[in-house]
Motif scaffolding. Structure first.
Motif, mmCIF file in Angstrom:
data_model
loop_
_atom_site.group_PDB
_atom_site.id
_atom_site.type_symbol
_atom_site.label_atom_id
_atom_site.label_comp_id
_atom_site.label_asym_id
_atom_site.label_seq_id
_atom_site.Cartn_x
_atom_site.Cartn_y
_atom_site.Cartn_z
ATOM 1 N N ASN A 85 -4.905 -16.262 -51.200
ATOM 2 C CA ASN A 85 -5.333 -17.654 -51.022
ATOM 3 C C ASN A 85 -6.339 -17.715 -49.875
ATOM 4 N N GLY A 86 -6.958 -18.869 -49.720
ATOM 5 C CA GLY A 86 -8.038 -18.994 -48.737
ATOM 6 C C GLY A 86 -7.589 -19.070 -47.300
ATOM 7 N N SER A 87 -6.289 -19.149 -47.033
ATOM 8 C CA SER A 87 -5.824 -19.310 -45.653
ATOM 9 C C SER A 87 -5.821 -18.007 -44.864
ATOM 10 N N VAL A 88 -5.850 -16.871 -45.575
ATOM 11 C CA VAL A 88 -5.831 -15.561 -44.914
ATOM 12 C C VAL A 88 -7.235 -14.982 -44.937
ATOM 13 N N LYS A 89 -7.684 -14.477 -43.793
ATOM 14 C CA LYS A 89 -9.013 -13.896 -43.668
ATOM 15 C C LYS A 89 -8.916 -12.435 -43.233
ATOM 16 N N ALA A 90 -10.008 -11.723 -43.445
ATOM 17 C CA ALA A 90 -10.029 -10.303 -43.088
ATOM 18 C C ALA A 90 -9.907 -10.086 -41.588
ATOM 19 N N ASP A 92 -7.775 -11.700 -39.663
ATOM 20 C CA ASP A 92 -6.408 -11.981 -39.227
ATOM 21 C C ASP A 92 -5.652 -10.689 -38.950
ATOM 22 N N ALA A 93 -4.681 -10.784 -38.047
ATOM 23 C CA ALA A 93 -3.922 -9.600 -37.630
ATOM 24 C C ALA A 93 -3.160 -8.980 -38.798
ATOM 25 N N GLY A 94 -2.547 -9.801 -39.647
ATOM 26 C CA GLY A 94 -1.795 -9.278 -40.782
ATOM 27 C C GLY A 94 -2.686 -8.543 -41.771
ATOM 28 N N PHE A 95 -3.896 -9.071 -41.971
ATOM 29 C CA PHE A 95 -4.857 -8.425 -42.873
ATOM 30 C C PHE A 95 -5.283 -7.076 -42.294
ATOM 31 N N ARG A 96 -5.585 -7.066 -40.966
ATOM 32 C CA ARG A 96 -5.998 -5.811 -40.322
ATOM 33 C C ARG A 96 -4.886 -4.767 -40.389
#
Length: 758
Positions: A85-90, A92-96
């Motif tokens: 979804n659009g709320s998570v970005k590259a 963000d800590a969780g994405f990294r």
């Protein structure tokens, strides 16, 4: 004409006679041949066709440059990490964290090298929701698909720990594994289905287990021998993966057909009261000869593939040619020996409640009654029948005028049947062209020279400014070999037409203005899109010479086999009409989508590039099976003294059971391929099945008798200036007319004696 006292004339008659007299020797020689061929092929091994041997043009030039430099471009893989979804970005800590886990997991397998972070390579989508972890598979790129499984499992494990993200792998190795798995599963399904289907139809045709097993057994042994021979031949012409599959398809079809023709004629003559020797002699001189004529025609048609200059086609053509030749030889040698050995025991294993399709001289079975009624209507109004049938086939063929061919992309080939297709679409949406980038292979005397570096830099900038790419463009240098690989994602992505336009801009505009200004520099552009375009271009250039070769040689064979200019011309015209109708059906179903849901072909929108030429070659050869068999019986009846129309009725009706059985087997086997998951296999199966069905019904049952009825005695026209040509006609001296049939001098339809024309 054969002469009394000298025995039957012709290779087939002599081969059949020898085999019947030396039956154990003939069977032993065949078994020994199959065993030796398989052993020799196993010892020699099979040389596989390499990508660099497939084509001419830029893609092959690029492959040769890398091969000569000793640089093996590794199989590249990509892991897409994408927010659901659009709320998570590259950022963000969780994405990294997920990206780091992917890099650690794939690196820990020991199967990859050069793992790169999207944060270093700037491989992050514009919307910030997607990132690409990229790496290469260790070892030979040709076999990378065999080693990618541990990496796929490692990525799947990371995915299990991050449900809020999509973590999916795609690349050369994983796509090859997907393709090979699907290809293998499809053909395993086809192989397991084809033989039982053929056997079941033969059981219905003969009503006896032994008689049904003979054609299947000989077809299988011909295929086994060919597999061995392919291993030997591959050292001169490397074999593609598809060559074995096509060989199996063609081998089963023609192997069963040839044996069916021979066996049914021998059974027919025995049922008419002939002794075993005479029945075998007649079958050898008639059906045996028809097998050789049609077999040689198929071989000539297959040889047409050798003129394409495309490695895949050359290997498929050679493999098909070999299996047809082996099946043909087996049908006229070991089959007579087996029939002689079995005698009446060929009728063993009778199936209760299953009537045999007996072929009496008067054609009294149900199949003959049906064809009698059909022919009655056709011969009563031949002109109307000709116009209606030909008009219908022309109408069916019309969609082929707008046929579009291309190499199918992954999503076109598999649809939604495999998960990797969805990954392919997501990467192309987030990074247009990233799943299939173009690769520019730059070779210079000094790859680090200032003009070369500047030219590469200018190329990267203009590739984006020209609209051919949106980047990112990656450059990989091999300083020791003075090579640089420039990877350019093409605008258009999975849309082949748009991607080819982007490729055209790179090749025709960007490259000449940048890399083309450096003296001595080579920069061929390759990749999936480039390979598809080069393949299409080369195949288009091969169409005319292949068509001309096949048509001319088929015409010559028909002319020599029937010593009739009219028969030769009508044979070619009818075959072309049959092929055209098959093209029309293919285009209507797979390109325009008319009835596509019936075969699971929604959304394909194109015909795979290699299929039209392949279908032409295969169908032109296979259609001669029926044509030669039917026209041979018509000519035989004519030479026994029947009028033309009576001969037509006799020839079509007496061959109806055989042609129907053979056609049903071919249609059933080909239709199996129409049920497979790969769209290219569906297209091949539907095209072949439709064409054989049309050929065995409309062409042979309506158009052929209608044309011959209208032509009358002109069917046998053979100009004086051609009478120096060799006489390869039937040996009528070996075929005594059946009881009750008219005998004597061949006559015109009005009863006047007809001068000998052959």
């Amino acid at each position: 004409m054969g002469k009394a006292g000298r025995g039957p004339r012709g290779i087939a008659a002599r081969a059949g006679g020898w085999s019947a007299r030396h039956r154990w020797a003939a069977v032993g020689i065949w078994v020994l041949f199959v065993i030796l061929a398989m052993a020799a092929g196993s010892a020699a091994g099979t040389v596989k066709l390499k990508d660099s041997e497939q084509l001419k043009g830029e893609t092959t030039q690029a492959a040769k440059i890398t091969a000569e430099a000793g640089v093996e471009e590794p199989a590249g893989e990509t892991v897409l990490v994408q927010a659901r979804n659009g709320s998570v970005k590259a950022t963000d800590a969780g994405f990294r964290k997920a990206v780091d886990e992917v890099m650690k997991a794939v690196g820990g397998t020991g199967a990859v090298t050069g793992v790169t972070s999207p944060y270093d390579t700037k491989s992050i989508s514009k919307d910030g929701r997607s990132a690409l972890v990229q790496f290469d598979v260790r070892g030979d790129p040709e076999t990378a698909g065999d080693r990618i499984e541990p990496v796929l499992k490692a990525v799947a494990t990371v995915q299990d720990g991050h449900k809020e993200l999509r973590i999916e792998e795609i690349g050369g190795a994983s796509m090859r594994k997907t393709f090979d798995d699907a290809f293998g599963d499809d053909f395993q399904q086809a192989e397991l289905s084809a033989v039982p289907v053929a056997l079941g139809i033969l059981l219905i045709a003969f009503g006896a287990l032994v008689a049904a097993l003979l054609p299947v057994a000989l077809a299988i042994t011909a295929i086994m021998a060919t597999m061995g021979l392919m291993g030997i031949v591959s050292h001169f012409q490397p074999m593609s993966d598809s060559a074995s599959s096509v060989m199996l398809l063609v081998g089963l079809a023609v192997g069963v057909d040839y044996c069916l023709f021979y066996l049914r004629r021998e059974r027919e003559e025995r049922a008419a009261g002939r002794d075993a020797h005479t029945a075998m002699q007649i079958a050898a001189a008639t059906s045996g000869r028809a097998v050789i004529v049609s077999g040689v025609t198929v071989c000539v048609a297959m040889a047409g593939m050798l003129f394409t200059g495309i490695g895949t086609f050359e290997s498929m053509g050679l493999a098909s040619l070999i299996v047809v030749a082996v099946a043909m030889v087996g049908s006229v040698t070991v089959l007579p020996a087996l029939l002689s050995l079995l005698g009446e025991r060929v009728e063993k294993g009778r199936i209760p409640f299953l009537s045999r399709m007996k072929r009496g001289v008067n054609g009294t079975n149900s199949g003959s009654r049906v064809w009698n009624r059909v022919l009655g209507g056709v011969l009563k109004r031949p002109a109307v029948s000709l116009v209606v049938a030909a008009g219908a086939l022309v109408a069916i063929a019309l969609p082929a005028l707008g046929m579009k061919t291309q190499n199918l992309t992954l999503d076109q080939e598999f649809g939604d049947s495999v998960p990797i297709v969805a990954t392919y679409g997501r990467i192309n949406e987030a990074f247009p062209g990233g799943a299939d980038p173009a690769a520019v292979i730059v070779k210079a005397d000094d790859i680090n020279a200032t003009p070369v570096k500047q030219a590469i830099d200018d190329f990267r900038k203009q590739a984006v400014s020209s609209g051919a790419s949106r980047g990112p463009i990656e450059v990989v240098r091999h300083d020791a070999q003075n090579l640089a690989f420039v990877y350019v994602p093409l605008v258009g992505g999975s849309d082949q037409d748009k991607a080819e336009k982007s490729l055209g801009i790179l090749r025709d505009t960007v490259r000449p203005a940048t890399l083309g200004r450096v003296d001595g520099l080579q920069a061929p552009i390759t990749g999936q899109v480039a390979g598809s375009k080069d393949f299409n271009d080369q195949l288009t250039g091969a169409v005319a010479p292949v068509f001309a070769f096949v048509v001319v040689f088929a015409f010559i064979l028909m002319l020599l086999s029937f010593r009739s200019l009219t028969i030769a011309i009508t044979s070619i015209v009818l075959n072309l009409l049959s092929v055209g109708a098959a093209y029309g059906i293919l285009t209507a179903v797979f390109q325009h989508g008319w009835g596509a849901s019936l075969v699971g072909a929604e959304g394909v929108g194109a015909i795979i590039t290699w299929l039209p030429l392949f279908l032409f070659v295969i169908l032109f050869g296979l259609s001669m099976d029926y044509h030669v068999f039917v026209v041979s019986r018509i000519r035989e009846a004519k030479m026994q003294g029947r009028g033309t129309r009576e001969a037509i009725t006799h020839g079509v009706v007496t061959t109806a059971g055989v042609v129907t059985s053979a056609a049903v087997i071919m249609v059933a086997v080909f239709a199996i391929f129409g049920t497979l998951s790969m769209q290219s296999m569906k297209q091949m199966g539907v095209g072949l099945a439709a064409a054989v069905l049309i050929d065995a019904t409309v062409i042979r049952g309506v158009l052929l008798p209608a044309i011959m009825a209208l032509l009358g005695d002109r069917n046998w026209y053979f100009p004086k200036w051609l009478r120096w040509l060799p006489d390869l006609t039937h040996d009528e001296s070996a075929v005594a007319p059946p009881v009750g049939a008219p005998v004597g001098t061949p006559r015109h339809d009005d009863g006047r004696p007809e001068p000998a024309r052959v």
